[in-house]
Design a protein around this motif. Structure first.
Motif, PDB file in Angstrom:
ATOM      1  N   GLU A  50      34.837  28.849  35.833  1.00 53.27           N
ATOM      2  CA  GLU A  50      34.473  30.760  35.672  1.00 53.27           C
ATOM      3  C   GLU A  50      33.303  30.809  35.665  1.00 53.27           C
ATOM      4  O   GLU A  50      32.621  31.901  36.621  1.00 53.27           O
ATOM      5  CB  GLU A  50      35.850  30.977  35.030  1.00 53.27           C
ATOM      6  CG  GLU A  50      37.030  30.894  35.466  1.00 53.27           C
ATOM      7  CD  GLU A  50      36.968  30.951  37.159  1.00 53.27           C
ATOM      8  OE1 GLU A  50      36.612  32.384  37.516  1.00 53.27           O
ATOM      9  OE2 GLU A  50      37.870  30.543  38.009  1.00 53.27           O
ATOM     10  N   GLY A  51      32.977  30.520  33.939  1.00 51.02           N
ATOM     11  CA  GLY A  51      31.710  31.255  33.787  1.00 51.02           C
ATOM     12  C   GLY A  51      30.281  30.830  35.172  1.00 51.02           C
ATOM     13  O   GLY A  51      29.474  31.006  35.069  1.00 51.02           O
ATOM     14  N   ARG A  52      29.926  29.480  35.478  1.00 53.07           N
ATOM     15  CA  ARG A  52      29.869  29.014  36.452  1.00 53.07           C
ATOM     16  C   ARG A  52      29.189  29.820  37.756  1.00 53.07           C
ATOM     17  O   ARG A  52      28.541  30.234  38.076  1.00 53.07           O
ATOM     18  CB  ARG A  52      29.264  27.577  37.112  1.00 53.07           C
ATOM     19  CG  ARG A  52      28.762  26.761  36.074  1.00 53.07           C
ATOM     20  CD  ARG A  52      28.526  25.384  36.463  1.00 53.07           C
ATOM     21  NE  ARG A  52      30.165  24.839  36.730  1.00 53.07           N
ATOM     22  CZ  ARG A  52      30.742  24.034  35.403  1.00 53.07           C
ATOM     23  NH1 ARG A  52      30.547  23.930  34.688  1.00 53.07           N
ATOM     24  NH2 ARG A  52      31.538  23.499  35.921  1.00 53.07           N
ATOM     25  N   LYS A  53      30.678  30.035  38.090  1.00 50.09           N
ATOM     26  CA  LYS A  53      31.206  31.002  39.265  1.00 50.09           C
ATOM     27  C   LYS A  53      30.738  32.259  38.626  1.00 50.09           C
ATOM     28  O   LYS A  53      29.998  33.176  39.379  1.00 50.09           O
ATOM     29  CB  LYS A  53      32.235  31.242  39.390  1.00 50.09           C
ATOM     30  CG  LYS A  53      33.534  30.256  39.787  1.00 50.09           C
ATOM     31  CD  LYS A  53      33.995  30.250  40.620  1.00 50.09           C
ATOM     32  CE  LYS A  53      35.722  28.630  40.466  1.00 50.09           C
ATOM     33  NZ  LYS A  53      36.438  29.401  40.876  1.00 50.09           N
ATOM     34  N   SER A  54      30.817  33.356  37.895  1.00 48.72           N
ATOM     35  CA  SER A  54      30.045  34.597  36.967  1.00 48.72           C
ATOM     36  C   SER A  54      28.993  34.526  37.390  1.00 48.72           C
ATOM     37  O   SER A  54      28.232  35.190  38.078  1.00 48.72           O
ATOM     38  CB  SER A  54      31.175  34.660  36.532  1.00 48.72           C
ATOM     39  OG  SER A  54      30.937  35.497  36.336  1.00 48.72           O
ATOM     40  N   ARG A  55      27.965  33.238  36.467  1.00 46.98           N
ATOM     41  CA  ARG A  55      26.699  33.228  37.041  1.00 46.98           C
ATOM     42  C   ARG A  55      25.490  33.646  38.360  1.00 46.98           C
ATOM     43  O   ARG A  55      25.069  34.637  38.428  1.00 46.98           O
ATOM     44  CB  ARG A  55      26.316  32.233  35.633  1.00 46.98           C
ATOM     45  CG  ARG A  55      24.735  32.436  36.155  1.00 46.98           C
ATOM     46  CD  ARG A  55      24.401  30.659  34.756  1.00 46.98           C
ATOM     47  NE  ARG A  55      25.927  30.860  34.031  1.00 46.98           N
ATOM     48  CZ  ARG A  55      25.816  29.954  33.810  1.00 46.98           C
ATOM     49  NH1 ARG A  55      25.575  28.545  34.210  1.00 46.98           N
ATOM     50  NH2 ARG A  55      26.554  29.547  32.328  1.00 46.98           N
ATOM     51  N   TRP A  56      27.064  32.848  39.004  1.00 45.72           N
ATOM     52  CA  TRP A  56      26.248  32.335  40.726  1.00 45.72           C
ATOM     53  C   TRP A  56      26.517  34.240  41.315  1.00 45.72           C
ATOM     54  O   TRP A  56      26.022  34.895  41.918  1.00 45.72           O
ATOM     55  CB  TRP A  56      26.387  32.241  41.350  1.00 45.72           C
ATOM     56  CG  TRP A  56      26.348  30.929  40.985  1.00 45.72           C
ATOM     57  CD1 TRP A  56      26.847  29.316  40.268  1.00 45.72           C
ATOM     58  CD2 TRP A  56      24.674  30.256  41.012  1.00 45.72           C
ATOM     59  NE1 TRP A  56      25.774  28.315  40.277  1.00 45.72           N
ATOM     60  CE2 TRP A  56      24.560  29.005  40.741  1.00 45.72           C
ATOM     61  CE3 TRP A  56      23.746  30.571  41.527  1.00 45.72           C
ATOM     62  CZ2 TRP A  56      23.479  28.245  40.930  1.00 45.72           C
ATOM     63  CZ3 TRP A  56      22.086  29.990  41.791  1.00 45.72           C
ATOM     64  CH2 TRP A  56      21.771  28.868  41.231  1.00 45.72           C
ATOM     65  N   ARG A  57      27.564  34.892  41.383  1.00 46.84           N
ATOM     66  CA  ARG A  57      28.212  36.098  41.706  1.00 46.84           C
ATOM     67  C   ARG A  57      27.250  37.185  40.871  1.00 46.84           C
ATOM     68  O   ARG A  57      26.989  37.600  41.945  1.00 46.84           O
ATOM     69  CB  ARG A  57      29.491  36.519  41.354  1.00 46.84           C
ATOM     70  CG  ARG A  57      30.509  35.770  42.249  1.00 46.84           C
ATOM     71  CD  ARG A  57      32.265  36.506  41.187  1.00 46.84           C
ATOM     72  NE  ARG A  57      33.571  35.438  41.741  1.00 46.84           N
ATOM     73  CZ  ARG A  57      33.960  35.232  41.473  1.00 46.84           C
ATOM     74  NH1 ARG A  57      34.110  35.359  40.128  1.00 46.84           N
ATOM     75  NH2 ARG A  57      34.641  33.792  41.955  1.00 46.84           N
TER      76      ARG A  57
END
Length: 78
Positions: A50-57
């Protein structure tokens, strides 16, 4: 004759299949009663994903904001 041999192999495997089916049903019953339990490692892995997804968002939003500001500056200079 080969069909009979295949049928024999299937019949020989039925007790193992039945015991696995019973084990799966017992586990499903336990999960419905007690809920699903996640290990700490699983929870940590989900958090990292989820952190990786949030970073890309966040990166995408900054790119959109910079593009929007660039368009506004270009329009203002016209």
């Amino acid at each position: 004759m080969s069909g009979a041999g295949e049928l024999g192999r299937v019949m020989a495997g039925l007790p193992a299949i039945a015991s696995r089916a019973v084990a799966v049903l017992e586990n499903m019953e336990r999960m419905t009663r007690e809920g699903l339990t996640l290990s700490p490692e699983t929870i940590a892995a989900m958090g990292r994903a989820e952190g990786r997804k949030s970073r890309w968002r966040t990166v995408a939003l900054w790119i959109i904001a910079a593009t929007f500001i660039g368009i506004l500056v270009a329009i203002r200079q016209l």
